[in-house]
Write a protein that holds these residues in place. Structure first.
Motif, PDB file in Angstrom:
ATOM      1  N   THR A 294      15.909  19.099   1.620  1.00 35.85           N
ATOM      2  CA  THR A 294      14.583  18.580   1.303  1.00 35.85           C
ATOM      3  C   THR A 294      14.565  18.091  -0.136  1.00 35.85           C
ATOM      4  OG1 THR A 294      13.622  20.232   2.795  1.00 35.85           O
ATOM      5  CG2 THR A 294      12.117  19.091   1.293  1.00 35.85           C
ATOM      6  N   ALA A 295      14.118  16.860  -0.355  1.00 39.12           N
ATOM      7  CA  ALA A 295      14.059  16.304  -1.701  1.00 39.12           C
ATOM      8  C   ALA A 295      13.102  17.110  -2.570  1.00 39.12           C
ATOM      9  CB  ALA A 295      13.628  14.843  -1.656  1.00 39.12           C
ATOM     10  N   VAL A 296      13.525  17.363  -3.807  1.00 41.79           N
ATOM     11  CA  VAL A 296      12.679  18.092  -4.754  1.00 41.79           C
ATOM     12  C   VAL A 296      11.523  17.184  -5.179  1.00 41.79           C
ATOM     13  CG1 VAL A 296      12.593  19.193  -7.024  1.00 41.79           C
ATOM     14  CG2 VAL A 296      14.633  19.458  -5.573  1.00 41.79           C
ATOM     15  N   PRO A 297      10.273  17.603  -5.017  1.00 45.38           N
ATOM     16  CA  PRO A 297       9.138  16.733  -5.366  1.00 45.38           C
ATOM     17  C   PRO A 297       8.974  16.567  -6.861  1.00 45.38           C
ATOM     18  CG  PRO A 297       8.370  18.915  -4.736  1.00 45.38           C
ATOM     19  CD  PRO A 297       9.848  18.904  -4.486  1.00 45.38           C
ATOM     20  N   GLY A 298       8.413  15.428  -7.220  1.00 43.23           N
ATOM     21  CA  GLY A 298       8.083  15.177  -8.623  1.00 43.23           C
ATOM     22  C   GLY A 298       9.161  14.438  -9.378  1.00 43.23           C
ATOM     23  N   GLY A 299       8.854  13.217  -9.822  1.00 43.92           N
ATOM     24  CA  GLY A 299       9.758  12.479 -10.685  1.00 43.92           C
ATOM     25  C   GLY A 299      10.870  11.725  -9.975  1.00 43.92           C
ATOM     26  N   GLY A 300      10.958  11.853  -8.662  1.00 39.08           N
ATOM     27  CA  GLY A 300      12.013  11.168  -7.930  1.00 39.08           C
ATOM     28  C   GLY A 300      11.488   9.962  -7.191  1.00 39.08           C
ATOM     29  N   ILE A 301      12.334   9.397  -6.346  1.00 37.94           N
ATOM     30  CA  ILE A 301      11.945   8.196  -5.615  1.00 37.94           C
ATOM     31  C   ILE A 301      11.162   8.521  -4.349  1.00 37.94           C
ATOM     32  CG2 ILE A 301      13.881   6.885  -6.508  1.00 37.94           C
ATOM     33  CD1 ILE A 301      15.266   7.251  -3.790  1.00 37.94           C
ATOM     34  N   PHE A 302      11.150   9.813  -3.941  1.00 40.28           N
ATOM     35  CA  PHE A 302      10.494  10.193  -2.699  1.00 40.28           C
ATOM     36  C   PHE A 302       9.192  10.937  -2.941  1.00 40.28           C
ATOM     37  CE2 PHE A 302      15.080  10.285  -1.668  1.00 40.28           C
ATOM     38  CZ  PHE A 302      15.104   9.372  -0.628  1.00 40.28           C
ATOM     39  N   THR A 303       8.221  10.692  -2.070  1.00 40.89           N
ATOM     40  CA  THR A 303       7.107  11.622  -1.939  1.00 40.89           C
ATOM     41  C   THR A 303       7.455  12.661  -0.879  1.00 40.89           C
ATOM     42  OG1 THR A 303       6.041  10.185  -0.283  1.00 40.89           O
ATOM     43  CG2 THR A 303       5.385   9.906  -2.592  1.00 40.89           C
ATOM     44  N   HIS A 304       8.358  12.286   0.017  1.00 40.14           N
ATOM     45  CA  HIS A 304       8.799  13.212   1.073  1.00 40.14           C
ATOM     46  C   HIS A 304      10.157  12.756   1.570  1.00 40.14           C
ATOM     47  CE1 HIS A 304       8.748  15.692   4.713  1.00 40.14           C
ATOM     48  NE2 HIS A 304       9.107  14.613   5.381  1.00 40.14           N
ATOM     49  N   MET A 305      11.095  13.700   1.711  1.00 39.23           N
ATOM     50  CA  MET A 305      12.372  13.415   2.346  1.00 39.23           C
ATOM     51  C   MET A 305      12.957  14.722   2.861  1.00 39.23           C
ATOM     52  SD  MET A 305      15.848  13.245   2.616  1.00 39.23           S
ATOM     53  CE  MET A 305      16.570  13.711   1.034  1.00 39.23           C
ATOM     54  N   CYS A 306      13.249  14.761   4.148  1.00 41.23           N
ATOM     55  CA  CYS A 306      13.806  15.966   4.759  1.00 41.23           C
ATOM     56  C   CYS A 306      14.824  15.566   5.819  1.00 41.23           C
ATOM     57  CB  CYS A 306      12.707  16.822   5.382  1.00 41.23           C
ATOM     58  SG  CYS A 306      13.314  18.343   6.167  1.00 41.23           S
TER      59      CYS A 306
ATOM     60  N   GLY B 244       0.816  -1.199   0.000  1.00 43.94           N
ATOM     61  CA  GLY B 244       0.000   0.000   0.000  1.00 43.94           C
ATOM     62  C   GLY B 244       0.851   1.251   0.000  1.00 43.94           C
ATOM     63  N   ARG B 245       0.229   2.342   0.356  1.00 38.93           N
ATOM     64  CA  ARG B 245       0.911   3.630   0.364  1.00 38.93           C
ATOM     65  C   ARG B 245       2.003   3.647   1.431  1.00 38.93           C
ATOM     66  NH1 ARG B 245      -1.990   9.479   1.478  1.00 38.93           N
ATOM     67  NH2 ARG B 245      -0.124  10.751   1.213  1.00 38.93           N
ATOM     68  N   PRO B 246       3.250   3.981   1.066  1.00 41.03           N
ATOM     69  CA  PRO B 246       4.334   4.010   2.048  1.00 41.03           C
ATOM     70  C   PRO B 246       4.093   5.101   3.082  1.00 41.03           C
ATOM     71  CG  PRO B 246       5.197   4.017  -0.201  1.00 41.03           C
ATOM     72  CD  PRO B 246       3.735   4.255  -0.298  1.00 41.03           C
ATOM     73  N   ARG B 247       4.409   4.786   4.336  1.00 39.97           N
ATOM     74  CA  ARG B 247       4.266   5.798   5.370  1.00 39.97           C
ATOM     75  C   ARG B 247       5.606   6.470   5.612  1.00 39.97           C
ATOM     76  NH1 ARG B 247       6.156   3.893  10.305  1.00 39.97           N
ATOM     77  NH2 ARG B 247       6.467   1.642  10.477  1.00 39.97           N
ATOM     78  N   ILE B 248       5.550   7.645   6.221  1.00 38.12           N
ATOM     79  CA  ILE B 248       6.767   8.382   6.533  1.00 38.12           C
ATOM     80  C   ILE B 248       7.522   7.669   7.649  1.00 38.12           C
ATOM     81  CG2 ILE B 248       7.676  10.530   7.495  1.00 38.12           C
ATOM     82  CD1 ILE B 248       5.487  12.032   6.058  1.00 38.12           C
ATOM     83  N   GLN B 249       8.810   7.467   7.427  1.00 41.61           N
ATOM     84  CA  GLN B 249       9.670   6.867   8.432  1.00 41.61           C
ATOM     85  C   GLN B 249      10.625   7.926   8.964  1.00 41.61           C
ATOM     86  OE1 GLN B 249      10.805   2.655   7.712  1.00 41.61           O
ATOM     87  NE2 GLN B 249      10.346   3.128   5.583  1.00 41.61           N
ATOM     88  N   THR B 250      10.994   7.802  10.225  1.00 42.15           N
ATOM     89  CA  THR B 250      11.810   8.826  10.863  1.00 42.15           C
ATOM     90  C   THR B 250      12.975   8.203  11.627  1.00 42.15           C
ATOM     91  OG1 THR B 250      10.496   8.826  12.908  1.00 42.15           O
ATOM     92  CG2 THR B 250       9.803  10.330  11.151  1.00 42.15           C
TER      93      THR B 250
ATOM     94  N   SER C 260       7.136   4.833  -4.590  1.00 40.95           N
ATOM     95  CA  SER C 260       6.722   3.508  -5.037  1.00 40.95           C
ATOM     96  C   SER C 260       6.761   2.519  -3.878  1.00 40.95           C
ATOM     97  CB  SER C 260       7.662   3.025  -6.155  1.00 40.95           C
ATOM     98  OG  SER C 260       7.574   1.628  -6.322  1.00 40.95           O
ATOM     99  N   PRO C 261       5.690   1.737  -3.676  1.00 39.12           N
ATOM    100  CA  PRO C 261       5.733   0.698  -2.646  1.00 39.12           C
ATOM    101  C   PRO C 261       6.871  -0.292  -2.870  1.00 39.12           C
ATOM    102  CG  PRO C 261       3.486   1.051  -3.391  1.00 39.12           C
ATOM    103  CD  PRO C 261       4.373   1.823  -4.318  1.00 39.12           C
ATOM    104  N   LEU C 262       7.204  -0.549  -4.139  1.00 36.64           N
ATOM    105  CA  LEU C 262       8.303  -1.458  -4.432  1.00 36.64           C
ATOM    106  C   LEU C 262       9.622  -0.871  -3.945  1.00 36.64           C
ATOM    107  CD1 LEU C 262       9.006  -4.141  -5.769  1.00 36.64           C
ATOM    108  CD2 LEU C 262       9.319  -2.902  -7.916  1.00 36.64           C
ATOM    109  N   HIS C 263       9.836   0.430  -4.205  1.00 42.54           N
ATOM    110  CA  HIS C 263      11.020   1.101  -3.676  1.00 42.54           C
ATOM    111  C   HIS C 263      11.016   1.062  -2.152  1.00 42.54           C
ATOM    112  CE1 HIS C 263      12.013   3.413  -7.516  1.00 42.54           C
ATOM    113  NE2 HIS C 263      13.146   2.897  -7.109  1.00 42.54           N
ATOM    114  N   ALA C 264       9.836   1.211  -1.559  1.00 40.65           N
ATOM    115  CA  ALA C 264       9.750   1.258  -0.098  1.00 40.65           C
ATOM    116  C   ALA C 264      10.285  -0.017   0.530  1.00 40.65           C
ATOM    117  CB  ALA C 264       8.300   1.494   0.331  1.00 40.65           C
ATOM    118  N   GLN C 265      10.030  -1.161  -0.083  1.00 42.37           N
ATOM    119  CA  GLN C 265      10.478  -2.432   0.479  1.00 42.37           C
ATOM    120  C   GLN C 265      12.000  -2.569   0.438  1.00 42.37           C
ATOM    121  OE1 GLN C 265       8.354  -6.093  -0.226  1.00 42.37           O
ATOM    122  NE2 GLN C 265       6.762  -4.973  -1.309  1.00 42.37           N
ATOM    123  N   ALA C 266      12.603  -2.187  -0.659  1.00 41.00           N
ATOM    124  CA  ALA C 266      14.044  -2.358  -0.809  1.00 41.00           C
ATOM    125  C   ALA C 266      14.826  -1.166  -0.280  1.00 41.00           C
ATOM    126  CB  ALA C 266      14.385  -2.600  -2.280  1.00 41.00           C
TER     127      ALA C 266
END
Length: 218
Positions: free
Chosen positions: A131-143, A31-37, A182-188
């Motif tokens: 802060t990761a630039v949004p759009g087209g990258g592997i992150f929906t959020h990264m800070c 499912g949708r990846p959650r924010i990890q800290t 991507s959930p697939l990216h989230a796993q690896a």
């Protein structure tokens, strides 16, 4: 890396890291990846200026940051503006020259390799934010946030450093939040970023020792 290759290597990759020191919880299912800290703080036996300059030297991250295979600062994107900044230990806000720049980092741990763009903001001498630039990258959020606070302490029993006064110590605080597109990216990739986050502090301390000398106890 395309999804077919990533799926083929995912089981092997997870097995390589299984059984090692426990990392942050991975997102559940597909499912949708959650924010990890992750957060960590440590005292460095160096001045705040010295530690700030090490963290700000993004161009050279590939030389010492865990799993960073390439780091490029786009110097033409440097911007400076006069802003009001509120350092937590000070009673009142102060006016500083805040600098910002864009940088591209490449990170990898076989079979995972990715690049992403970040906006880096330097509030010298006390905070650096990327802060990761949004759009087209592997992150929906990264800070990531680095904060630096001077430590006032007695010289008794403190490590001596030939490059700085013996009383110079800095509390370094590091935090990172991230979620993958991507959930697939989230796993690896979450395994990679957990490993990188947990080894970050030691890597920056080692870089300070390399540049400024290894503290020696008296």
């Amino acid at each position: 890396m395309n999804s077919t290759v990533l799926r083929r290597h995912l089981a092997q990759f997870s097995a390589q890291l299984a059984g090692r020191r426990g990392f942050l919880a991975m997102p559940g299912g597909m499912g949708r990846p959650r924010i990890q800290t992750f957060r960590e703080s440590q005292e460095f036996p160096y001045t705040r200026k010295q530690v700030f300059e090490v963290v700000a030297d993004v161009d050279r991250y590939s030389e010492f940051v865990p799993m960073c295979t390439n780091s490029t600062v786009f110097h033409s994107s440097w911007r400076t503006e006069n802003v009001v900044s509120r350092e937590p230990v000070l009673p009142h806000p102060t006016t500083i020259d805040q600098r910002s720049v864009q940088a591209e980092l490449a990170v990898g741990y076989p079979p995972f390799r990715e690049r992403y763009m970040s906006n880096v903001v330097l509030e010298q001498p006390w905070r650096i934010t990327a802060t990761a630039v949004p759009g087209g990258g592997i992150f929906t959020h990264m800070c990531t946030i680095w904060e630096f606070a001077e430590v006032v302490a007695s010289t008794t029993g403190l490590p001596a450093n030939p490059f700085v006064q013996q009383t110079a110590r800095t509390k370094v605080s590091f935090s990172i939040e991230y979620a993958f597109a991507s959930p697939l990216h989230a796993q690896a990739a979450s395994l990679v970023f957990d490993k990188m986050a947990r080894s970050n502090m030691a890597a920056y301390l080692a870089r300070c020792q390399q540049l400024y000398g290894t503290p020696v106890r008296q």
